[in-house]
Design an enzyme around this catalytic site. Sequence first.
Site, short mmCIF file in Angstrom:
data_model
loop_
_atom_site.label_atom_id
_atom_site.label_comp_id
_atom_site.label_asym_id
_atom_site.label_seq_id
_atom_site.Cartn_x
_atom_site.Cartn_y
_atom_site.Cartn_z
N ARG A 37 44.73 -1.75 27.07
CA ARG A 37 43.82 -2.84 26.70
C ARG A 37 44.53 -3.98 25.96
O ARG A 37 43.93 -5.01 25.69
CB ARG A 37 42.66 -2.30 25.89
CG ARG A 37 41.73 -1.46 26.76
CD ARG A 37 40.44 -1.00 26.09
NE ARG A 37 40.02 -1.76 24.95
CZ ARG A 37 39.71 -1.23 23.75
NH1 ARG A 37 39.77 0.06 23.56
NH2 ARG A 37 39.31 -2.00 22.77
N ASN A 38 45.81 -3.81 25.65
CA ASN A 38 46.54 -4.89 24.99
C ASN A 38 46.70 -6.03 25.99
O ASN A 38 47.03 -5.82 27.15
CB ASN A 38 47.91 -4.41 24.50
CG ASN A 38 48.54 -5.42 23.58
OD1 ASN A 38 48.90 -6.51 23.99
ND2 ASN A 38 48.67 -5.06 22.31
N GLN A 39 46.50 -7.24 25.54
CA GLN A 39 46.46 -8.40 26.42
C GLN A 39 47.79 -9.15 26.51
O GLN A 39 47.86 -10.20 27.15
CB GLN A 39 45.35 -9.34 25.96
CG GLN A 39 43.98 -8.69 26.03
CD GLN A 39 42.89 -9.52 25.38
OE1 GLN A 39 43.13 -10.21 24.39
NE2 GLN A 39 41.71 -9.44 25.93
#
Length: 152
Positions: free
Chosen positions: A30-32
Site C-alpha cells: 500500500r506504500n505509494q
Amino acid sequence: MVAPTSRLLVLGSLPGEASLAAERYYAHSRNQFWRLMEGVLGEPLTTLCYEERLAVLGRRGVGLWDTVGSARRRGSLDGAMREIAANPLPDLLAALPELRAVAFNGGTAARIGRRQLPGAEVALIDLPSSSPALTLPFAAKAERWAVLRDYL
C-alpha cells in the site's frame, strides 16, 4: 542505492517491517512511493520488477537511502522509533558531486535529515510521506512530489 552520479536523493526515515523483510525499499503493497515516482519520472515503474525499478531510478539520476541508520522500533510507524542513530548524510552528500536536491519522504525523514544538513548547498525538499499511514489523498501527494521533476 545511491550512485556517484545521483542528481536527486530521496531519503526515507527507516524501512518498515515489510521492506526490511523483503530487503527492498518501499515493499509494502500500500506504500505509494513507486506510483509517486512513476508520475515524477513520467515512465512506468509499478509494472516492473524491483531490480528494473532501481535501474530506472539509477538511469534517471535518482538515489534512495534513509536518514536513520538504526533504531529500536516495534511495528513500522516512525513514531515508535527509539534509540535513533542517524545515517552520516553530510559524508554522503560530499561524495555526490552532481547532486542538486535532497527530498525527504515524510516529516520524520525531514526532521532527522535537516538537522544534519544545515547550510546544505543543494535544495532540501520536504514531501508528504508515501506511507499509507498518511491519509492525504494520492492526487495531493502527487502534486507535491511533482516538484522533483525540476531536479532530474
